[in-house]
Scaffold this motif. Structure first.
Motif, PDB file in Angstrom:
ATOM      1  N   THR A  23       0.805  -1.209   0.000  1.00 51.63           N
ATOM      2  CA  THR A  23       0.000   0.000   0.000  1.00 51.63           C
ATOM      3  C   THR A  23       0.844   1.267   0.000  1.00 51.63           C
ATOM      4  O   THR A  23       0.291   2.362  -0.021  1.00 51.63           O
ATOM      5  N   ASP A  24       2.180   1.138   0.039  1.00 55.31           N
ATOM      6  CA  ASP A  24       3.029   2.326   0.025  1.00 55.31           C
ATOM      7  C   ASP A  24       2.892   3.048  -1.298  1.00 55.31           C
ATOM      8  O   ASP A  24       2.630   2.460  -2.332  1.00 55.31           O
ATOM      9  N   LEU A  38       3.002   1.850  -7.325  1.00 52.78           N
ATOM     10  CA  LEU A  38       4.232   1.090  -7.092  1.00 52.78           C
ATOM     11  C   LEU A  38       4.045  -0.311  -7.643  1.00 52.78           C
ATOM     12  O   LEU A  38       3.207  -1.077  -7.170  1.00 52.78           O
ATOM     13  N   TYR A  39       4.833  -0.647  -8.654  1.00 56.59           N
ATOM     14  CA  TYR A  39       4.790  -1.992  -9.209  1.00 56.59           C
ATOM     15  C   TYR A  39       5.627  -2.959  -8.369  1.00 56.59           C
ATOM     16  O   TYR A  39       5.366  -4.157  -8.344  1.00 56.59           O
ATOM     17  N   GLY A  40       6.614  -2.435  -7.678  1.00 60.05           N
ATOM     18  CA  GLY A  40       7.452  -3.249  -6.818  1.00 60.05           C
ATOM     19  C   GLY A  40       8.251  -2.381  -5.869  1.00 60.05           C
ATOM     20  O   GLY A  40       8.715  -1.300  -6.261  1.00 60.05           O
ATOM     21  N   TYR A  41       8.383  -2.809  -4.624  1.00 58.50           N
ATOM     22  CA  TYR A  41       9.129  -2.038  -3.626  1.00 58.50           C
ATOM     23  C   TYR A  41       9.884  -3.005  -2.712  1.00 58.50           C
ATOM     24  O   TYR A  41       9.314  -3.964  -2.202  1.00 58.50           O
ATOM     25  N   PHE A  42      11.180  -2.752  -2.518  1.00 58.74           N
ATOM     26  CA  PHE A  42      12.027  -3.632  -1.714  1.00 58.74           C
ATOM     27  C   PHE A  42      12.868  -2.774  -0.776  1.00 58.74           C
ATOM     28  O   PHE A  42      13.663  -1.951  -1.223  1.00 58.74           O
ATOM     29  N   ASN A 268      31.003  -7.398 -10.195  1.00 57.66           N
ATOM     30  CA  ASN A 268      29.972  -8.031  -9.373  1.00 57.66           C
ATOM     31  C   ASN A 268      28.612  -7.407  -9.640  1.00 57.66           C
ATOM     32  O   ASN A 268      28.460  -6.181  -9.587  1.00 57.66           O
ATOM     33  N   ALA A 269      27.626  -8.246  -9.903  1.00 57.73           N
ATOM     34  CA  ALA A 269      26.284  -7.776 -10.229  1.00 57.73           C
ATOM     35  C   ALA A 269      25.314  -8.068  -9.090  1.00 57.73           C
ATOM     36  O   ALA A 269      25.342  -9.153  -8.499  1.00 57.73           O
ATOM     37  N   LEU A 270      24.460  -7.095  -8.779  1.00 59.36           N
ATOM     38  CA  LEU A 270      23.340  -7.244  -7.851  1.00 59.36           C
ATOM     39  C   LEU A 270      22.065  -7.114  -8.672  1.00 59.36           C
ATOM     40  O   LEU A 270      21.861  -6.109  -9.355  1.00 59.36           O
ATOM     41  N   ILE A 271      21.180  -8.145  -8.616  1.00 59.54           N
ATOM     42  CA  ILE A 271      20.010  -8.206  -9.479  1.00 59.54           C
ATOM     43  C   ILE A 271      18.758  -8.327  -8.629  1.00 59.54           C
ATOM     44  O   ILE A 271      18.672  -9.172  -7.732  1.00 59.54           O
ATOM     45  N   THR A 272      17.772  -7.477  -8.900  1.00 57.82           N
ATOM     46  CA  THR A 272      16.526  -7.498  -8.140  1.00 57.82           C
ATOM     47  C   THR A 272      15.664  -8.685  -8.557  1.00 57.82           C
ATOM     48  O   THR A 272      15.900  -9.311  -9.591  1.00 57.82           O
ATOM     49  N   PRO A 273      14.626  -8.971  -7.771  1.00 63.16           N
ATOM     50  CA  PRO A 273      13.630  -9.944  -8.236  1.00 63.16           C
ATOM     51  C   PRO A 273      12.946  -9.434  -9.512  1.00 63.16           C
ATOM     52  O   PRO A 273      13.023  -8.256  -9.854  1.00 63.16           O
ATOM     53  N   VAL A 274      12.240 -10.340 -10.177  1.00 58.78           N
ATOM     54  CA  VAL A 274      11.462  -9.982 -11.357  1.00 58.78           C
ATOM     55  C   VAL A 274      10.158  -9.322 -10.905  1.00 58.78           C
ATOM     56  O   VAL A 274       9.476  -9.820 -10.021  1.00 58.78           O
ATOM     57  N   VAL A 275       9.831  -8.181 -11.519  1.00 64.30           N
ATOM     58  CA  VAL A 275       8.642  -7.423 -11.142  1.00 64.30           C
ATOM     59  C   VAL A 275       7.689  -7.348 -12.331  1.00 64.30           C
ATOM     60  O   VAL A 275       8.115  -7.088 -13.465  1.00 64.30           O
ATOM     61  N   ASP A 276       6.419  -7.559 -12.069  1.00 58.86           N
ATOM     62  CA  ASP A 276       5.385  -7.520 -13.096  1.00 58.86           C
ATOM     63  C   ASP A 276       5.075  -6.056 -13.452  1.00 58.86           C
ATOM     64  O   ASP A 276       4.642  -5.279 -12.599  1.00 58.86           O
ATOM     65  N   ILE A 277       5.290  -5.668 -14.715  1.00 58.23           N
ATOM     66  CA  ILE A 277       4.945  -4.320 -15.173  1.00 58.23           C
ATOM     67  C   ILE A 277       3.998  -4.389 -16.373  1.00 58.23           C
ATOM     68  O   ILE A 277       3.972  -3.468 -17.212  1.00 58.23           O
ATOM     69  N   SER A 278       3.214  -5.452 -16.444  1.00 57.69           N
ATOM     70  CA  SER A 278       2.318  -5.629 -17.587  1.00 57.69           C
ATOM     71  C   SER A 278       1.244  -4.554 -17.651  1.00 57.69           C
ATOM     72  O   SER A 278       0.657  -4.326 -18.711  1.00 57.69           O
ATOM     73  N   VAL A 279       0.975  -3.872 -16.529  1.00 59.92           N
ATOM     74  CA  VAL A 279      -0.050  -2.818 -16.513  1.00 59.92           C
ATOM     75  C   VAL A 279       0.557  -1.432 -16.632  1.00 59.92           C
ATOM     76  O   VAL A 279      -0.160  -0.429 -16.572  1.00 59.92           O
ATOM     77  N   TRP A 375      12.744   0.635  -5.806  1.00 63.44           N
ATOM     78  CA  TRP A 375      11.335   0.540  -6.156  1.00 63.44           C
ATOM     79  C   TRP A 375      11.096   0.899  -7.617  1.00 63.44           C
ATOM     80  O   TRP A 375      11.866   1.581  -8.253  1.00 63.44           O
ATOM     81  N   PHE A 376       9.972   0.369  -8.119  1.00 63.20           N
ATOM     82  CA  PHE A 376       9.536   0.551  -9.496  1.00 63.20           C
ATOM     83  C   PHE A 376       8.197   1.283  -9.439  1.00 63.20           C
ATOM     84  O   PHE A 376       7.234   0.746  -8.874  1.00 63.20           O
TER      85      PHE A 376
END
Length: 397
Positions: A23-24, A38-42, A268-279, A375-376
């Motif tokens: 809900t952020d 917000l499509y994704g927040y970590f 060295n790579a840091l990779i986020t989880p996959v986030v759904d942005i289909s909308v 965040w996305f």
């Protein structure tokens, strides 16, 4: 920092898209007081789904014997490949060495290293060095070959090369090619012609006496030895420090035993989880960062975004500034990826590079970067604006 155009190469990334259900909200910096979805927040209180990769662990030497663009119609050593385009080129983040076997020049009055060569690499950013051991350490004997060789064709140094008096005997010498984290044939931002470096007829001889102590004309398979630094390790891990206020962890790429210096030769790579942005109709990726990466050519980090498995290089950064906690201007990085939409899913990737000396310390005594909240955010497809809501509500009065 260099301002960079967006380009792409295909890179498949496995994972399951995560739909954000929190809900952020966060306010986008573009537009008048726009509140985004917000499509994704970590915030790293739960780092599940983040992955880290040591790209040096799978690196292979790029110097090899080849007959492409030859000097004398025969084989030669080439640091390059055909992975990116038909006329040959090179990639980002290469660190390749072509080692000349130890050569004893006892008795030579004026030993000289000479060769024929051709190069094409990004001017003032990607270099080929000729190095020799002096007092037990490699030193550069040239300022670095960069750009396109004068005349655009092979040059034979002939009898006039690098004078080897004053260097260790036996002579321990090598060619070393270094490219930074972007702008090469790999991402299409610099399209070399047969890059990065070609060399043939490598010879060490006595200028006055004429005696030849070493010769590699490469025709019999080559006597020199392609080499790379080897695995540097994966140093990304969660810590409690300046970015997290010692409460919620943040990601840091470094050594807990020495927080003032990041280890050398990292990729060295840091990779986020996959986030759904289909909308998503628009999308901006943001993250909070604390950086102590003093300005230089060898230490920096690059932002990439993986949109439906396609890797877009968004540009490189370095700097020595503090941020995080309050999301101050200096501590917040954002990339608008709306031009890559529509898309089904997205991941964000931060790649940290260091040179052979490592990185740091910065002015505050630390080193490297801390990455906290990621965040996305953006405007979804066909959003219902405020005036529309007013019309809809009026219908039900």
């Amino acid at each position: 920092m260099r301002t960079l155009a967006i380009v792409l190469v295909v890179m498949l990334v496995a994972g399951t898209a995560l739909a954000f259900t929190g809900t952020d909200t966060a306010t986008e910096f573009r537009g008048p007081n726009r509140v985004n979805t917000l499509y994704g927040y970590f915030d790293m209180s739960d780092a599940t789904g983040f992955t880290t990769v040591d790209n040096t662990a799978t690196a292979v030497p790029h110097f090899h014997v080849n007959s492409y663009m030859p000097f004398d119609g025969t084989d030669h050593w080439w640091c390059g490949n055909f992975d990116y385009d038909a006329d040959g080129g090179y990639g980002n983040g290469w660190d390749d060495r072509l080692q000349i076997p130890l050569t004893d020049v006892t008795g030579a009055t004026y030993p000289v290293l000479t060769f024929a060569h051709y190069f094409s690499s990004e001017l003032n950013w990607d270099f080929t060095y000729v190095q020799a051991m002096q007092g037990g350490a490699y030193v550069d004997m040239n300022a670095g070959y960069t750009g396109v060789i004068t005349g655009g064709t092979w040059v034979d140094l002939g009898t006039y090369g690098f004078v080897m008096t004053g260097y260790d005997n036996p002579i321990d010498a090598r060619f070393r090619f270094l490219s930074d984290g972007n702008t090469s044939d790999e991402d299409g931002l610099y399209m070399s012609v047969g890059g990065a470096y070609h060399v043939d007829n490598i010879k060490i001889f006595d200028f006055y006496g004429g005696a030849v102590y070493f010769l590699d004309d490469v025709n019999s398979g080559g006597l020199c030895m392609p080499m790379i630094p080897g695995s540097a390790g994966d140093w990304w891990h969660l810590v409690n420090d300046v970015c997290s206020s010692n409460v919620i962890p943040s990601w840091w790429c470094g050594d807990d035993a020495d927080t003032s210096l990041i280890p050398p030769n990292l990729d060295n790579a840091l990779i986020t989880p996959v986030v759904d942005i289909s909308v998503a109709a628009t999308c901006t990726v943001r993250y909070a960062v604390h950086a102590e990466v003093p300005t230089g050519l060898g230490d920096f980090w690059y932002n990439h975004v993986l949109v439906d498995g396609v890797d877009y290089n968004l540009g490189g950064w370095w700097g020595d500034f503090e941020g995080c906690g309050g999301f101050g201007t200096a501590g917040l990085v954002g990339d608008d990826i709306s031009a890559m939409l529509p898309a089904s899913n997205v991941q964000y990737m931060i790649i940290f590079y260091t040179d052979e000396f490592g990185c740091g310390p910065g002015v505050a005594g630390g080193a490297g970067i801390n990455v906290d909240d990621v965040w996305f955010e953006g405007v979804p497809l066909n959003p219902v604006n405020e005036s529309s809501w007013g019309s809809i509500k009026a219908m039900y009065r």
